[in-house]
Every structure is written in structure tokens, then in C-alpha cells.
Design a protein around this motif. Structure first.
Motif, PDB file in Angstrom:
ATOM      1  N   LEU A 116      57.611  21.011  46.090  1.00 17.45           N
ATOM      2  CA  LEU A 116      57.997  21.670  44.849  1.00 17.45           C
ATOM      3  C   LEU A 116      57.728  23.172  44.912  1.00 17.45           C
ATOM      4  N   GLY A 117      58.565  23.927  44.222  1.00 18.22           N
ATOM      5  CA  GLY A 117      58.517  25.374  44.278  1.00 18.22           C
ATOM      6  C   GLY A 117      57.526  26.016  43.322  1.00 18.22           C
ATOM      7  N   PHE A 118      56.246  25.882  43.599  1.00 21.29           N
ATOM      8  CA  PHE A 118      55.223  26.621  42.877  1.00 21.29           C
ATOM      9  C   PHE A 118      54.762  27.760  43.774  1.00 21.29           C
ATOM     10  N   MET A 119      55.511  28.873  43.728  1.00 24.13           N
ATOM     11  CA  MET A 119      55.341  29.953  44.700  1.00 24.13           C
ATOM     12  C   MET A 119      54.014  30.665  44.603  1.00 24.13           C
ATOM     13  N   ARG A 120      53.353  30.593  43.422  1.00 23.50           N
ATOM     14  CA  ARG A 120      52.085  31.316  43.300  1.00 23.50           C
ATOM     15  C   ARG A 120      51.023  30.769  44.255  1.00 23.50           C
ATOM     16  N   ARG A 121      51.191  29.542  44.727  1.00 23.78           N
ATOM     17  CA  ARG A 121      50.263  29.003  45.722  1.00 23.78           C
ATOM     18  C   ARG A 121      50.323  29.768  47.046  1.00 23.78           C
ATOM     19  N   PHE A 122      51.359  30.590  47.201  1.00 26.97           N
ATOM     20  CA  PHE A 122      51.535  31.338  48.444  1.00 26.97           C
ATOM     21  C   PHE A 122      51.326  32.842  48.241  1.00 26.97           C
ATOM     22  N   ASP A 123      50.877  33.225  47.060  1.00 30.58           N
ATOM     23  CA  ASP A 123      50.622  34.628  46.761  1.00 30.58           C
ATOM     24  C   ASP A 123      49.236  35.020  47.263  1.00 30.58           C
ATOM     25  N   ALA A 124      49.125  36.207  47.853  1.00 30.28           N
ATOM     26  CA  ALA A 124      47.862  36.639  48.454  1.00 30.28           C
ATOM     27  C   ALA A 124      46.734  36.713  47.427  1.00 30.28           C
ATOM     28  N   GLY A 125      47.033  37.207  46.227  1.00 26.42           N
ATOM     29  CA  GLY A 125      45.992  37.346  45.219  1.00 26.42           C
ATOM     30  C   GLY A 125      45.457  36.007  44.738  1.00 26.42           C
ATOM     31  N   TYR A 126      46.343  35.064  44.457  1.00 26.78           N
ATOM     32  CA  TYR A 126      45.906  33.741  44.003  1.00 26.78           C
ATOM     33  C   TYR A 126      45.160  33.003  45.119  1.00 26.78           C
ATOM     34  N   THR A 127      45.631  33.165  46.346  1.00 28.69           N
ATOM     35  CA  THR A 127      44.960  32.517  47.472  1.00 28.69           C
ATOM     36  C   THR A 127      43.535  33.048  47.630  1.00 28.69           C
ATOM     37  N   ALA A 128      43.372  34.369  47.516  1.00 27.71           N
ATOM     38  CA  ALA A 128      42.045  34.962  47.632  1.00 27.71           C
ATOM     39  C   ALA A 128      41.135  34.504  46.490  1.00 27.71           C
ATOM     40  N   ALA A 129      41.705  34.385  45.280  1.00 23.44           N
ATOM     41  CA  ALA A 129      40.910  33.925  44.140  1.00 23.44           C
ATOM     42  C   ALA A 129      40.431  32.496  44.370  1.00 23.44           C
ATOM     43  N   ASP A 234      54.185  40.971  33.604  1.00 25.94           N
ATOM     44  CA  ASP A 234      52.727  40.962  33.713  1.00 25.94           C
ATOM     45  C   ASP A 234      52.251  39.538  33.950  1.00 25.94           C
ATOM     46  N   VAL A 235      51.728  39.283  35.141  1.00 25.46           N
ATOM     47  CA  VAL A 235      51.175  37.977  35.477  1.00 25.46           C
ATOM     48  C   VAL A 235      49.772  38.193  36.027  1.00 25.46           C
ATOM     49  N   ARG A 236      48.777  37.614  35.340  1.00 27.05           N
ATOM     50  CA  ARG A 236      47.393  37.771  35.768  1.00 27.05           C
ATOM     51  C   ARG A 236      46.629  36.468  35.609  1.00 27.05           C
ATOM     52  N   LEU A 237      45.553  36.368  36.365  1.00 26.20           N
ATOM     53  CA  LEU A 237      44.607  35.262  36.214  1.00 26.20           C
ATOM     54  C   LEU A 237      43.208  35.856  36.328  1.00 26.20           C
ATOM     55  N   GLU A 238      42.403  35.666  35.297  1.00 29.06           N
ATOM     56  CA  GLU A 238      41.033  36.163  35.297  1.00 29.06           C
ATOM     57  C   GLU A 238      40.083  34.973  35.313  1.00 29.06           C
ATOM     58  N   LEU A 239      39.068  35.053  36.161  1.00 25.60           N
ATOM     59  CA  LEU A 239      38.117  33.959  36.308  1.00 25.60           C
ATOM     60  C   LEU A 239      36.707  34.526  36.211  1.00 25.60           C
ATOM     61  N   ALA A 240      35.916  33.974  35.294  1.00 30.50           N
ATOM     62  CA  ALA A 240      34.562  34.476  35.062  1.00 30.50           C
ATOM     63  C   ALA A 240      33.547  33.362  35.270  1.00 30.50           C
ATOM     64  N   ASP A 242      29.021  32.606  36.100  1.00 31.51           N
ATOM     65  CA  ASP A 242      27.724  33.161  35.725  1.00 31.51           C
ATOM     66  C   ASP A 242      27.157  34.104  36.782  1.00 31.51           C
ATOM     67  N   LEU A 243      27.928  34.327  37.901  1.00 26.45           N
ATOM     68  CA  LEU A 243      27.509  35.286  38.915  1.00 26.45           C
ATOM     69  C   LEU A 243      28.458  36.471  39.053  1.00 26.45           C
ATOM     70  N   ASP A 244      29.736  36.263  38.803  1.00 25.11           N
ATOM     71  CA  ASP A 244      30.716  37.326  39.015  1.00 25.11           C
ATOM     72  C   ASP A 244      32.008  36.965  38.303  1.00 25.11           C
ATOM     73  N   GLN A 245      32.935  37.924  38.217  1.00 21.00           N
ATOM     74  CA  GLN A 245      34.257  37.645  37.689  1.00 21.00           C
ATOM     75  C   GLN A 245      35.299  38.407  38.490  1.00 21.00           C
ATOM     76  N   ILE A 246      36.499  37.837  38.587  1.00 19.47           N
ATOM     77  CA  ILE A 246      37.569  38.414  39.396  1.00 19.47           C
ATOM     78  C   ILE A 246      38.879  38.343  38.632  1.00 19.47           C
ATOM     79  N   SER A 247      39.870  39.115  39.117  1.00 18.32           N
ATOM     80  CA  SER A 247      41.181  39.135  38.473  1.00 18.32           C
ATOM     81  C   SER A 247      42.273  39.118  39.530  1.00 18.32           C
ATOM     82  N   VAL A 248      43.290  38.318  39.314  1.00 15.24           N
ATOM     83  CA  VAL A 248      44.510  38.317  40.113  1.00 15.24           C
ATOM     84  C   VAL A 248      45.560  39.111  39.340  1.00 15.24           C
ATOM     85  N   GLY A 249      46.346  39.925  40.030  1.00 12.22           N
ATOM     86  CA  GLY A 249      47.442  40.632  39.378  1.00 12.22           C
ATOM     87  C   GLY A 249      47.067  41.952  38.748  1.00 12.22           C
TER      88      GLY A 249
END
Length: 336
Positions: A116-129, A234-240, A242-249
Motif C-alpha cells: 500500500l502507498g503510505f509514502m511517509r514511511r519512506f520519508d527521511a524525517g519520519y524514518t529518523a523520528a 504543512d505536514v509535521r509530526l511532533e513527539l514529546a 520525558d527526556l526530549d522532544q523532536i519534530s518532523v517537517g
């Protein structure tokens, strides 16, 4: 490999360009309900245009890529399965659970391959997250924020065929919440607004939506989407945690302006749309599909994986209409 491509609209045309230039594709055959559109894509990419999907399947292809209208996906997936052909299909397989489950049963019965075509699984930012979250670098994950904002509404004729904003748009965010965190959604509470263009009300859809997702470990995720983000795509994913937080996009093309005196400068050239933002990811997922078809790679997104995201979208639509929380284990979301 000889590849058949069915559907040469915007995403199909992009796929044709990628496939025609791929080192492992010796021949590309394209078909579309609009024969003139298929002919133009063939002329531009060096592919061979045929008159119908029938000719694709009878043309000795080694695998099939489906980028046609959503209403045709399930039947074409089933046809590829019965022919024993590996198939890549743009999401969704079907706009409802019964249709999706029926198509997946055909694939499983045939023992064939469906990616199935869920292309975000192949995006560098989402992969790093995903790697950061799974490594424990964020600690206990407590909050996830997913955002998808389109710069302008789609054509009015598209809306009744889209399945609605949860199934058509936010389904990518639902897939990413699962894929990045490794957790399952157990409950949703969703709402939406149709206060924008009248065509959304006329289609029974909303132009802006929000959902609160409870994950199986107690973490909370919000997912928001709008079709009317004039600043840009605008497509982003933020993950927080108790040690750190990161953002995709979050980069120099993110269409958001800080009001802080010392904030970053506004984006110079915001992304105009999804094809431009995710072009490398789209190419990477097709490269993966060709490897899957040759037996060189495990399927990175099979039909059952995609089914989870559709169930979350179905639950959100039910929640919006019923004005209540919806659990993912409710009968109609399990059996379709």
C-alpha cells in the motif's frame, strides 16, 4: 521487469516518470480511463499506452501499480491477486471496511503481494523520528501531535469520491502515529468544521478536522487537518517524551511565521503540495516495491498494516457524526 501502471492522473503521472527511469524497469505499460491522458504520459515518459486495464493484465507484465480512481482499487487488487501478480496500490484499497477486507482476503487466498502507498514511511524525517523514538532517546513518550494542512481545497467533484478528510487526508497521520511510535490506537474522539467553502457541506464532509487519539500505553496523540491553509502545504509530526522532544517537517520551507522578536525568518518558498514535499519518498516506495516484487525485500506496508490506519479513520468519522468517543474494538470497526 515489465510493469503495468493503471491510472495516469497526477500521482499516476508522477509514478510513470519514476518507473520509466528506473534501472530495473525494462518496459512500462500505462492505461487510463482517459485514453488521451494515458497517451500523453506515454509520450512524455517513453512508456507504451494501451486502451484498458484488460490490456495491461494480458500484456505479460511482471507487476502492477494501481493509481486509478479509488472506486476501482479493490477490483484491480483482486484481479492482480488472482493473476498472481505483485501489486502496488495507492491508498486506500477501498473507502469502507467491508470492501477493504474482501480485497485483502483475495490477496491472502492467492498468496500474492500487495503493498500500500503510505509514502511517509519512506520519508527521511519520519524514518529518523521512528529510530529516535524506538531507541528510547525521548524516554517515555507522552504526547504526539500530527498536522496535515493543504494549501487549497481539492476540486468539488473530488470530495464525494474521497471518503472524507479522515480517510483521504488524516489516514496518513494515523499510519505515522502507529509506525513511528510502535503503539496502537485504542480510542478516538473526533470533531470537524464545515465553516469553509460550501462544497464541503454539500458533500457531507468537513474542511477542518481534529482528533484526539489514546494509545495503548496511555500516551495521547492529536491529529489535525485542514484543506484551507493559505500559507502553504504543512505536514509535521511532533513527539514529546520525558527526556526530549523532536519534530518532523520543521525546516526552512515550513509555512509558519514566528511572532517572537528573535524568532526564525519566515519560510522563503513553502512547499506547494504533497508531490513536491514527498517526491523522494514516492520514488523510494516504488523502488522498494520493485525489490519486493523480485523477492529481495520484505513488504514494508502490506494490506493488513494499511487496514489499521483505515480503522482509525473509520472510528474518527463515526465519532464526529455521533459526537462521542469511539473505541477501536467496537464491533463495526472489527468486522466491517
Amino acid at each position: 521487469m515489465r510493469i503495468g501502471l493503471i491510472g495516469t492522473g497526477r500521482i499516476g503521472s508522477f509514478h510513470a516518470g519514476v518507473l520509466s527511469g528506473h534501472r530495473d524497469v525494462g518496459a512500462l505499460v500505462v492505461a487510463d480511463a482517459d485514453a488521451s491522458r494515458a497517451a500523453e504520459v506515454a509520450r512524455r515518459t517513453g512508456a507504451t499506452a494501451v486502451r484498458s486495464a484488460d490490456e495491461v493484465f494480458s500484456g505479460g507484465v511482471d507487476a502492477v501499480v494501481i493509481a486509478s480512481a479509488t472506486s476501482s482499487h479493490a477490483a484491480l487488487v483482486g484481479r492482480a491477486a488472482r493473476a498472481g501478480l505483485p501489486v502496488f496500490c495507492e491508498k486506500p484499497v477501498s473507502l469502507d471496511l467491508p470492501g477493504t477486507l474482501a480485497a485483502l482476503r483475495e490477496v491472502e487466498t492467492a498468496g500474492s503481494i500487495l503493498q500500500l502507498g503510505f509514502m511517509r514511511r519512506f520519508d527521511a524525517g519520519y524514518t529518523a523520528a521512528r529510530e529516535r523514538v524506538r531507541s528510547g532517546a525521548l524516554g517515555r513518550l507522552h504526547t504526539v501531535r500530527a498536522i496535515t494542512s493543504d494549501p487549497a481545497p481539492p476540486p468539488a467533484a473530488y470530495l464525494p469520491l474521497s471518503g472524507g478528510i479522515y480517510r483521504d487526508c488524516l489516514v496518513h497521520d494515523f499510519d505515522m502515529v502507529r509506525w513511528v511510535t510502535g503503539r496502537e490506537v485504542v480510542e478516538v474522539y473526533a470533531t470537524g468544521s464545515d465553516a469553509g467553502p460550501a462544497m464541503f457541506r454539500e458533500a457531507g464532509d468537513v474542511d477542518t478536522a481534529a482528533a484526539l487519539l489514546t494509545l495503548d500505553d496511555g500516551a495521547l496523540a492529536t491529529a489535525t487537518a485542514t484543506r484551507c491553509n493559505g500559507a502553504g502545504y504543512d505536514v509535521r509530526l511532533e513527539l514529546a517524551g520525558d527526556l526530549d522532544q523532536i519534530s518532523v517537517g520543521l525546516d526552512d520551507r515550513t509555512p509558519i511565521t514566528s511572532t517572537e522578536p528573535h524568532g526564525p525568518a519566515p519560510a522563503g518558498a513553502p512547499w506547494p503540495g504533497f508531490l513536491e514535499r514527498f517526491a523522494p519518498a514516492y520514488a523510494a516506495e516504488l523502488d522498494a516495491f520493485l525489490k519486493v516484487a523480485r523477492g529481495e525485500l520484505a513488504n514494508p506496508c502490506d494490506g493488513r498494516e494499511a487496514l489499521h490506519a483505515l480503522r482509525i479513520a473509520e472510528a474518527c468519522e463515526l465519532s464526529r457524526r455521533a459526537h462521542r468517543p469511539v473505541r477501536l474494538d467496537e464491533d463495526e470497526l472489527v468486522t466491517g
